[in-house]
Design a protein around this motif. Sequence first.
Motif, short mmCIF file in Angstrom:
data_model
loop_
_atom_site.label_atom_id
_atom_site.label_comp_id
_atom_site.label_asym_id
_atom_site.label_seq_id
_atom_site.Cartn_x
_atom_site.Cartn_y
_atom_site.Cartn_z
N LEU A 4 -67.70 54.20 21.63
CA LEU A 4 -68.11 53.37 20.50
C LEU A 4 -69.47 52.76 20.82
N GLY A 5 -70.45 53.06 19.96
CA GLY A 5 -71.76 52.44 20.05
C GLY A 5 -71.95 51.49 18.89
N ILE A 6 -72.35 50.26 19.18
CA ILE A 6 -72.61 49.25 18.14
C ILE A 6 -74.11 49.06 18.05
N ASP A 7 -74.64 49.14 16.84
CA ASP A 7 -76.08 49.00 16.61
C ASP A 7 -76.29 47.92 15.55
N ASN A 8 -76.81 46.78 15.98
CA ASN A 8 -77.04 45.69 15.04
C ASN A 8 -78.53 45.56 14.77
N GLY A 9 -78.92 45.80 13.52
CA GLY A 9 -80.31 45.65 13.12
C GLY A 9 -80.55 44.29 12.50
N LEU A 10 -81.61 44.20 11.74
CA LEU A 10 -82.00 42.92 11.16
C LEU A 10 -81.23 42.59 9.89
N THR A 11 -80.67 43.60 9.24
CA THR A 11 -79.91 43.36 8.01
C THR A 11 -78.54 44.00 8.02
N VAL A 12 -78.32 44.98 8.87
CA VAL A 12 -77.06 45.75 8.87
C VAL A 12 -76.54 45.86 10.29
N THR A 13 -75.22 45.73 10.44
CA THR A 13 -74.58 46.00 11.72
C THR A 13 -73.73 47.26 11.56
N LYS A 14 -73.80 48.15 12.55
CA LYS A 14 -73.13 49.44 12.46
C LYS A 14 -72.23 49.66 13.66
N ALA A 15 -71.14 50.36 13.41
CA ALA A 15 -70.25 50.83 14.47
C ALA A 15 -70.16 52.34 14.33
N VAL A 16 -70.43 53.04 15.41
CA VAL A 16 -70.45 54.51 15.37
C VAL A 16 -69.55 55.04 16.48
N ILE A 17 -68.64 55.92 16.12
CA ILE A 17 -67.75 56.55 17.08
C ILE A 17 -68.23 57.97 17.34
N PHE A 18 -68.44 58.28 18.62
CA PHE A 18 -68.91 59.59 19.06
C PHE A 18 -67.84 60.25 19.92
N ASP A 19 -67.81 61.57 19.90
CA ASP A 19 -67.04 62.26 20.93
C ASP A 19 -67.92 62.45 22.15
N ALA A 20 -67.39 63.03 23.20
CA ALA A 20 -68.12 63.10 24.48
C ALA A 20 -69.32 64.03 24.42
N SER A 21 -69.41 64.86 23.39
CA SER A 21 -70.58 65.73 23.23
C SER A 21 -71.69 65.08 22.43
N GLY A 22 -71.43 63.86 21.92
CA GLY A 22 -72.42 63.16 21.12
C GLY A 22 -72.28 63.38 19.62
N ARG A 23 -71.24 64.09 19.21
CA ARG A 23 -71.03 64.30 17.77
C ARG A 23 -70.50 63.03 17.13
N VAL A 24 -71.07 62.68 15.98
CA VAL A 24 -70.63 61.49 15.26
C VAL A 24 -69.33 61.79 14.53
N LEU A 25 -68.31 61.02 14.82
CA LEU A 25 -67.03 61.18 14.12
C LEU A 25 -66.91 60.22 12.94
N ALA A 26 -67.49 59.03 13.08
CA ALA A 26 -67.39 58.05 11.99
C ALA A 26 -68.46 56.99 12.19
#
Length: 495
Positions: A4-26
Motif C-alpha cells: 500500500l502506497g499513500i500519496d497525499n498531495g495539496l488537494t487530494v489524498t490517495k491510497a494505491v494498492i500494488f502487487d509485487a510486480s508494481g501493477r496497480v490493483l486499486a
Amino acid sequence: MLLLGIDNGLTVTKAVIFDASGRVLATARRRVAQSMPHPRHVERDMADLWRQTAAAIAEAIAASGQPASRIVAVAATAHGDGLYLLDRAGAPLGPGILSLDSRAGRVAEDWARDGTAAMALERTGQMPHASAPSAILGWMRDHEPERFAAIGHVLACKDWLTLCLTGQIGTDLTEASTSFTDMRTQGYAPDIPALFGLGPLPLPEIALPDQIVGHVTAEAAAMTGLLPGTPVAAGLHDVTASALGSGSYAEGVVAIVAGTYSINETVTRKPLTDPRWFCRNGITRGEWNAMSISPASSANYDWFLDNLCTNDGSGAPLHEQAIPQIEAALAQHSTALFHPYLFGSPHGPQASGAFFGLRGWQGRPDLLRAVVEGIALNHRHHVEALREGFAPGYARLTGGISRAPLLAQLFADALDMPVTTSPVEEAAAWGAALCAGAGVDLFASPRHDPRTEAGTTHQPDPARAAELTARHALLTDLATALTPFWPRIEALGAP
C-alpha cells in the motif's frame, strides 16, 4: 503479496494498492479541503486529512478485491515543506500549513537581505523560501508566539500520516533535510535552528525511507481496514518519491514533475550548493537530491481551463478538448507569451502571472499555447541551472501534462534535450511502496524496481528548439525588467 502506497498531495489524498510486480490493483482518492483564512495562508485540518486518508485506504482495499491480510507493508509520501505541528501531548497544534502557503515570504526576504540565507545555503544546502519550515516557524515566532511556545513536535505532512497509522513520531532522511540538517553530515546540527533565531526545536528522529518505523495500531486498523500489526516504513518526500517511482532517481537524469510545482531534480554523490537549487538528502546516506523548483507549473494550465475555457459538449475532459486548439496555434506564428506565476515563481513571492504580446486577432488557442509554453520554459529555467551543476543528459517527465504527446514534445523542444515520459501509474505512491517493500525484504532496496517499462522518448526538433530558446530569453528579460514593478502591483491588492 501486496503493498500500500499513500500519496497525499495539496488537494487530494490517495491510497494505491500494488502487487509485487508494481501493477496497480486499486486506487482510491479523497479530496482534502483547504482553508485560506487570510491572504497567503493555505491550511488544512489535520484530523480531516487523516479521516480522508483512512477512508481512501478502506475504499482501495475494498476495490482491490483482495483481503487486507495480503498487504505486507505500507508507506506514505506527501507534499514536502509546509509545517504540521503537534503540542506536547502529541495532538495537532492548529491546522497543517501547506507548501502553497506564503505567509513567511517577508521572513525569507529579510533573511536574504541580512545574510542569514547565505549562511543557511552553506550549512543546510538551501536558501529558505516562503514555505520552508524554518521560515514558517520564524513567522510563527513573531506573529503567533503562544502557538510557537506550545510546540511539542515539528513534523511534515507524511510524518503526520505515519503517526496516525502507527502511533510513532518520527521522520525520514529526505524530509528531515527541508531546513534543519547539516548538508555534509545529513543529520541535525544544533546551530542550525539558532541560525534562524529559533532556539532549540523538538525535531523528530530520522529513519531511512525504507526502515520499518512502526506497525498499524488497532485504532488505525478500525478506520482503514488494514490488519493490526501491518509494518509501516518511514516513507519519503513526494518529490523524491516521484523520481524513485518513475525510474528517474539516478545520476545523469533530470526528473521532472509538471504538477502544482515545477519540480526538477537530479541525484548526486557530491553535495553542491547554489542559490538556484536545494541540495537535500537522498534516500540513503552519501546521496543528495539537487532540486530546482517553483510553484509555477501545470496549475496555471488548470486555472486557465477552469476559468477561461468552455466545455464543447463532447464529453471529453477540458484538458483533452484543449489539445487540438494548442496544436492549431503551434502551427502558426504568435507573439503571445505568458509568465506562469499565478501561484508563485522562481523570482520571489511578489512576482505575478501575466500575458504579453497579445493582439486583437488572437484568440483562446493562442493563449493556451502561451500558457503551456510558459510552463515548459519555466521548467527550462530550473533545468538550465541543474545542467550547469550536474550535466544531466536527458529528462524523464511525469505529471498530468506528460500524458499528452503534443505537450511532451513541447517539453523536449523547450528544454532542447531528449524527454522520456514515464509509463508508470501513480509514480509517487509507487515510490512509497518501493520503500515499504524494501523494508520487509520484498525488494533488495527501494531502487530495485521490478517494473521495466522504458517509456516513450521525444527528441527535440531543432527549429522549434531554436524558436523556444528565443522565447525563453525574452521571458527572462521581461522578468528582469518587471522586478521593480512587482511589489507595486502587489500593493494594489493590499487592504
